[in-house]
Design a protein around this motif. Structure first.
Motif, PDB file in Angstrom:
ATOM      1  N   SER A  54       1.050  -1.192  -0.405  1.00 17.00           N
ATOM      2  CA  SER A  54      -0.087  -0.032   0.362  1.00 17.00           C
ATOM      3  C   SER A  54       1.143   1.049   0.361  1.00 17.00           C
ATOM      4  CB  SER A  54      -0.918   0.054   1.066  1.00 17.00           C
ATOM      5  OG  SER A  54      -0.310   0.320   2.195  1.00 17.00           O
ATOM      6  N   LEU A  55       2.209   1.077   0.346  1.00 18.23           N
ATOM      7  CA  LEU A  55       2.746   2.757   0.610  1.00 18.23           C
ATOM      8  C   LEU A  55       3.237   2.878  -0.585  1.00 18.23           C
ATOM      9  CD1 LEU A  55       5.612   1.822   4.114  1.00 18.23           C
ATOM     10  CD2 LEU A  55       3.788   3.543   3.168  1.00 18.23           C
ATOM     11  N   TYR A  56       3.683   1.756  -1.601  1.00 20.15           N
ATOM     12  CA  TYR A  56       4.295   1.863  -2.697  1.00 20.15           C
ATOM     13  C   TYR A  56       3.282   1.323  -3.411  1.00 20.15           C
ATOM     14  CZ  TYR A  56       8.504   1.795   0.723  1.00 20.15           C
ATOM     15  OH  TYR A  56       9.793   2.279   1.030  1.00 20.15           O
ATOM     16  N   ALA A  57       1.965   1.781  -3.879  1.00 16.82           N
ATOM     17  CA  ALA A  57       0.829   1.825  -4.280  1.00 16.82           C
ATOM     18  C   ALA A  57       0.880   2.002  -6.153  1.00 16.82           C
ATOM     19  CB  ALA A  57      -0.425   1.848  -3.686  1.00 16.82           C
ATOM     20  N   GLU A  58       0.809   3.537  -5.899  1.00 13.46           N
ATOM     21  CA  GLU A  58       1.688   3.968  -7.013  1.00 13.46           C
ATOM     22  C   GLU A  58       2.447   3.719  -7.768  1.00 13.46           C
ATOM     23  OE1 GLU A  58      -0.703   6.596  -7.573  1.00 13.46           O
ATOM     24  OE2 GLU A  58      -0.053   7.393  -9.716  1.00 13.46           O
ATOM     25  N   LYS A  59       3.224   3.857  -7.035  1.00 13.50           N
ATOM     26  CA  LYS A  59       4.897   3.167  -7.983  1.00 13.50           C
ATOM     27  C   LYS A  59       4.160   1.945  -8.737  1.00 13.50           C
ATOM     28  CE  LYS A  59       8.645   6.397  -5.863  1.00 13.50           C
ATOM     29  NZ  LYS A  59       9.946   6.294  -5.990  1.00 13.50           N
ATOM     30  N   PHE A  60       3.886   1.272  -7.773  1.00 20.63           N
ATOM     31  CA  PHE A  60       3.549  -0.459  -8.153  1.00 20.63           C
ATOM     32  C   PHE A  60       2.438  -0.139  -9.686  1.00 20.63           C
ATOM     33  CE2 PHE A  60       4.669  -2.601  -4.424  1.00 20.63           C
ATOM     34  CZ  PHE A  60       6.074  -2.944  -4.513  1.00 20.63           C
ATOM     35  N   LYS A  61       1.768   0.795  -9.398  1.00 21.66           N
ATOM     36  CA  LYS A  61       0.861   1.233 -10.610  1.00 21.66           C
ATOM     37  C   LYS A  61       1.880   1.486 -11.679  1.00 21.66           C
ATOM     38  CE  LYS A  61      -2.815   3.686 -10.831  1.00 21.66           C
ATOM     39  NZ  LYS A  61      -3.713   4.424 -10.654  1.00 21.66           N
ATOM     40  N   ARG A  62       2.115   2.560 -11.262  1.00 19.26           N
ATOM     41  CA  ARG A  62       3.496   3.209 -13.060  1.00 19.26           C
ATOM     42  C   ARG A  62       3.682   1.761 -13.364  1.00 19.26           C
ATOM     43  NH1 ARG A  62       4.921   9.274 -12.650  1.00 19.26           N
ATOM     44  NH2 ARG A  62       3.946   9.796 -11.650  1.00 19.26           N
ATOM     45  N   ALA A  63       5.073   1.722 -12.682  1.00 21.42           N
ATOM     46  CA  ALA A  63       5.785   0.399 -13.054  1.00 21.42           C
ATOM     47  C   ALA A  63       4.804  -0.463 -13.955  1.00 21.42           C
ATOM     48  CB  ALA A  63       6.308  -0.506 -12.384  1.00 21.42           C
ATOM     49  N   GLY A  64       3.877  -0.673 -13.511  1.00 21.95           N
ATOM     50  CA  GLY A  64       2.380  -1.905 -14.625  1.00 21.95           C
ATOM     51  C   GLY A  64       2.856  -3.004 -14.015  1.00 21.95           C
ATOM     52  N   LEU A  65       3.085  -2.930 -12.544  1.00 19.74           N
ATOM     53  CA  LEU A  65       3.609  -4.394 -11.121  1.00 19.74           C
ATOM     54  C   LEU A  65       1.733  -4.693 -11.327  1.00 19.74           C
ATOM     55  CD1 LEU A  65       6.716  -4.926 -10.035  1.00 19.74           C
ATOM     56  CD2 LEU A  65       5.423  -6.154 -11.121  1.00 19.74           C
ATOM     57  N   ARG A  66       0.654  -5.967 -11.615  1.00 22.75           N
ATOM     58  CA  ARG A  66       0.164  -5.834 -10.821  1.00 22.75           C
ATOM     59  C   ARG A  66       0.368  -7.031 -10.221  1.00 22.75           C
ATOM     60  NH1 ARG A  66      -4.857  -5.114 -14.798  1.00 22.75           N
ATOM     61  NH2 ARG A  66      -4.202  -3.956 -16.189  1.00 22.75           N
ATOM     62  N   VAL A  67       0.794  -7.978 -10.614  1.00 23.12           N
ATOM     63  CA  VAL A  67       1.504  -8.923  -8.587  1.00 23.12           C
ATOM     64  C   VAL A  67       2.550  -8.585  -8.529  1.00 23.12           C
ATOM     65  CG1 VAL A  67       1.308 -11.469  -8.179  1.00 23.12           C
ATOM     66  CG2 VAL A  67      -0.288 -10.360 -10.530  1.00 23.12           C
ATOM     67  N   VAL A  68       3.109  -8.653  -6.958  1.00 23.29           N
ATOM     68  CA  VAL A  68       4.347  -8.361  -6.576  1.00 23.29           C
ATOM     69  C   VAL A  68       4.978  -9.771  -6.430  1.00 23.29           C
ATOM     70  CG1 VAL A  68       5.194  -7.401  -5.263  1.00 23.29           C
ATOM     71  CG2 VAL A  68       3.452  -6.211  -6.018  1.00 23.29           C
ATOM     72  N   PRO A  69       5.773 -10.694  -6.876  1.00 28.30           N
ATOM     73  CA  PRO A  69       6.162 -11.681  -6.422  1.00 28.30           C
ATOM     74  C   PRO A  69       6.559 -12.200  -5.084  1.00 28.30           C
ATOM     75  CG  PRO A  69       7.300 -10.789  -8.179  1.00 28.30           C
ATOM     76  CD  PRO A  69       6.596 -10.203  -8.165  1.00 28.30           C
ATOM     77  N   ASP A  70       7.055 -12.893  -4.238  1.00 32.07           N
ATOM     78  CA  ASP A  70       7.004 -12.723  -2.884  1.00 32.07           C
ATOM     79  C   ASP A  70       9.072 -11.833  -2.549  1.00 32.07           C
ATOM     80  OD1 ASP A  70       6.501 -14.116   0.252  1.00 32.07           O
ATOM     81  OD2 ASP A  70       8.318 -14.495  -0.638  1.00 32.07           O
ATOM     82  N   HIS A  71       9.293 -12.279  -3.636  1.00 33.34           N
ATOM     83  CA  HIS A  71      11.038 -12.431  -3.772  1.00 33.34           C
ATOM     84  C   HIS A  71      11.326 -11.139  -4.199  1.00 33.34           C
ATOM     85  CE1 HIS A  71      11.876 -15.829  -1.364  1.00 33.34           C
ATOM     86  NE2 HIS A  71      13.467 -15.183  -0.912  1.00 33.34           N
TER      87      HIS A  71
END
Lengths: 528, 88
Positions: B17-34
């Protein structure tokens, strides 16, 4: 006398041709190799220069050969450089680029991804050099207004010709947080940087066997120290990757660092990792800290971990060129000289003059506290295209002849023979991991994005070196727009973005009818 | 404030949630465990230091980092499990 900042580098290229100048991202470059890369960029900048271009080149690059060669390339062209950072939101980078007036930009491979966002809607024609790009066709098609030069379009280094520049030529324009919502560009002259470089080289006897750490972002002016002090004397600058910087102990030993410079927060982090065991870093001979308050306990631990190292606390805002006071840690007397567990900031650099003044800018009595004002050869030239802010911060105090910079820092005026002591801020600026944050800038952005007039940002929680983050209060019945957080984060660097938004129907007021910031802080404390 | 022990999933949710905006921009829908926040371009090294502070503030604890492999510090899954275990 040669007062250009690349003087030392060019001398080292002659004297230490085959010695290492730079290690970055697993690549080592000799002085000759770094010169060739830089001169090639300088020649290319000159060849394709857009007419009417100011003497500034933006360097949109980070922890890469192109970043360092780009800075040197700009200087060899006779330009100052404007560092841009892909860790900042592209919207902010675009504002910095626009405000700088740059018409030339050097971009490294990892920053290219953000180029589209930065250039979209950019009005002025730009020369964009991408030293690592095999092809620039796509970009050129997408942005026909700008000229793109890739790897194959670079001129050979032999085409570079030295240029004459004026005494006041800019070394760099660095953007810092501005209290009214827009970052402001501090203009620093090459001769000011040279004063700093000469003093530090002499003071520590820097030589070609030294190996310098490079821990600072290039958008943080202390990075200037690492680069130009090292290159002045033929030393090697060691730039770890972001990932390697998370394990500073390994970086220090693997790179054989002899000259360390970082924010205290990084040393605190090392202490927490268990990396400051006594005797850990016998090769370090100089350790400098700057950017935020230096805790005494940390300094003791560092001195024990690096038993052969001088440990000094440097202090100075960007407007006074990297650092302008210094204090050497001395186990015998420093504990007694430290106030509230914080190491003193010491005494001014040679030629710099300190004035500790009251609100009317008149000097306070010895032992009393006041705002620190300073003047001397390291005084910046002011804020780019901002005469109002320049006039407010660069002032002539009563009965003084020189222009002084108002630091906004509260210090104690020393009694005879004692060091200057940092006590805090007189305004709403806070430090987060050494980075300057104007709470007013955050308030202005949140106000614009929320449409709410009553906004107060507070640094919270407090740490020994500054504050950990920012919390914001909004004076409204509602609970804010669901997109508010995301909108604010698109405009502010991550470290400035508020961690939490709190909504109050009305703010407490103080006796003057202003928002009572201490009362709001109290709310945070009670909700801890 | 949080008084119950956060599960690794709670910590992970908070980090995302802290980096939601950045993940969205990076086009990352699923963030892998590692997924590594630093090499993945979400934060810089100073950002990791800020993250440590944010985690401590959120979960009301002081992390003992001396037991942590620096390699794992910026990896979402390992970091979440580390924080959860320390909150015990």
């Amino acid at each position: 006398m040669n007062t250009t900042l690349n003087r030392g580098f060019l001398h080292s290229v002659q004297a230490f041709r085959d010695r290492p100048a730079l290690e970055v991202a697993g690549e080592a470059l000799s002085y000759d190799a770094l010169f060739q890369r830089s001169a090639s960029l300088a020649g290319t900048l000159a060849r394709y220069e857009i007419s009417g271009s100011p003497l500034l080149t933006a360097v949109f690059a980070y922890r890469s050969v192109s970043a360092f060669a780009g800075i040197l390339g700009a200087l060899l062209r006779g330009h100052g450089y404007v560092p841009l950072n892909r860790a900042l939101p592209p919207e902010r980078t675009k504002i910095m680029l626009q405000r700088s007036g740059c018409r030339a930009m050097i971009v490294d491979a990892d920053s290219v991804k953000q180029l589209e966002q930065v250039l979209t809607g950019f009005e002025e024609e730009l020369l964009v050099i991408l030293p690592e790009a095999d092809s620039v066709e796509t970009l050129a098609k997408y942005f026909p207004k700008h000229r793109f030069i890739g790897k194959t379009g670079l001129l050979p280094h032999e085409d570079w010709k030295p240029v004459e520049i004026s005494d006041d030529a800019l070394a760099y324009v660095l953007f810092t947080s501005g209290s009214t919502g827009v970052p402001k560009g501090v203009m620093v002259a090459q001769r000011s940087v040279l004063r700093y470089v000469d003093f530090v080289c002499e003071r520590f006897g820097v030589n070609q066997t030294d190996r310098f750490s490079q821990t600072f972002d290039m958008t943080f002016d202390v990075s200037v120290s690492d680069m130009f002090v090292a290159w002045e004397r033929g030393a090697c600058l060691c730039c770890p990757s972001e990932k390697a910087l998370l394990n500073p102990a390994r970086f220090i030993s693997d790179s054989g660092i002899t000259f360390w410079f970082s924010v205290p927060s990084l040393a605190i982090f090392m202490k927490r990792l268990g990396s400051l065991k006594p005797g850990s870093y016998p090769k370090l001979r100089v350790s400098l800290f700057a950017g935020e308050a230096l805790p005494m306990d940390l300094t003791k631990a560092w001195a024990a971990a690096a038993p052969n190292s001088i440990v000094e606390n440097f202090y100075g805002p960007t407007e006074l060129t990297v650092s302008c006071t210094y204090y050497r840690w001395d186990a015998a007397r420093s504990s007694e000289e430290s106030e509230q567990g914080v190491v003193p900031i010491g005494q001014p650099f040679p030629g710099m003059v300190a004035l500790v003044a009251d609100e009317s800018l008149r000097e306070v009595a010895p032992g009393a506290d006041g705002e620190l004002l300073m003047t001397g050869p390291q005084l910046a030239l002011g804020y780019l295209d901002d005469p109002v802010k320049t006039a407010a911060a660069f002032v002539k105090p009563p009965e003084r002849e020189e222009i002084y910079y108002r630091t906004g820092d509260r210090v104690r005026r020393p009694l005879d023979g004692r060091p200057l002591t940092y006590l805090g801020r007189i305004d709403n600026q806070v430090k987060i991991l050494g980075r300057r944050v104007e709470l007013g800038e955050i308030e202005a952005v949140v106000r614009e994005e929320s449409g709410v007039g009553g906004v107060v940002a507070l640094g919270w929680p407090k740490t020994t070196t500054g504050v950990r983050g920012v919390e914001v209060f909004l004076e409204t019945e509602g609970s804010g727009h669901p997109e508010l957080k995301a909108r604010v984060e698109r405009r502010l660097p991550a470290y400035m973005a508020p961690r939490n938004y709190r909504f109050l129907p009305s703010f407490p007021l103080n006796a003057n009818g202003k928002y009572d910031r201490p009362a709001l802080l109290k709310i945070l404390e009670l909700n801890k | 404030m949080n008084t119950t022990k956060p599960t690794p999933e709670d910590v992970r949710e908070f980090i995302l949630s802290l980096y939601a905006e950045k993940f969205k921009r990076a086009g990352l829908r699923v963030v892998p465990d590692h997924f590594d926040l630093v090499t993945g371009g979400i934060v810089d090294s100073m950002g990791v230091l800020e993250l440590v502070g944010a985690l401590e503030q959120k979960f009301g604890l002081e992390l003992d980092l001396s037991g942590l492999d620096a390699e794992h510090l910026a990896m979402v899954g390992p970091l979440a499990r580390f924080v959860s275990a320390q909150a015990a």
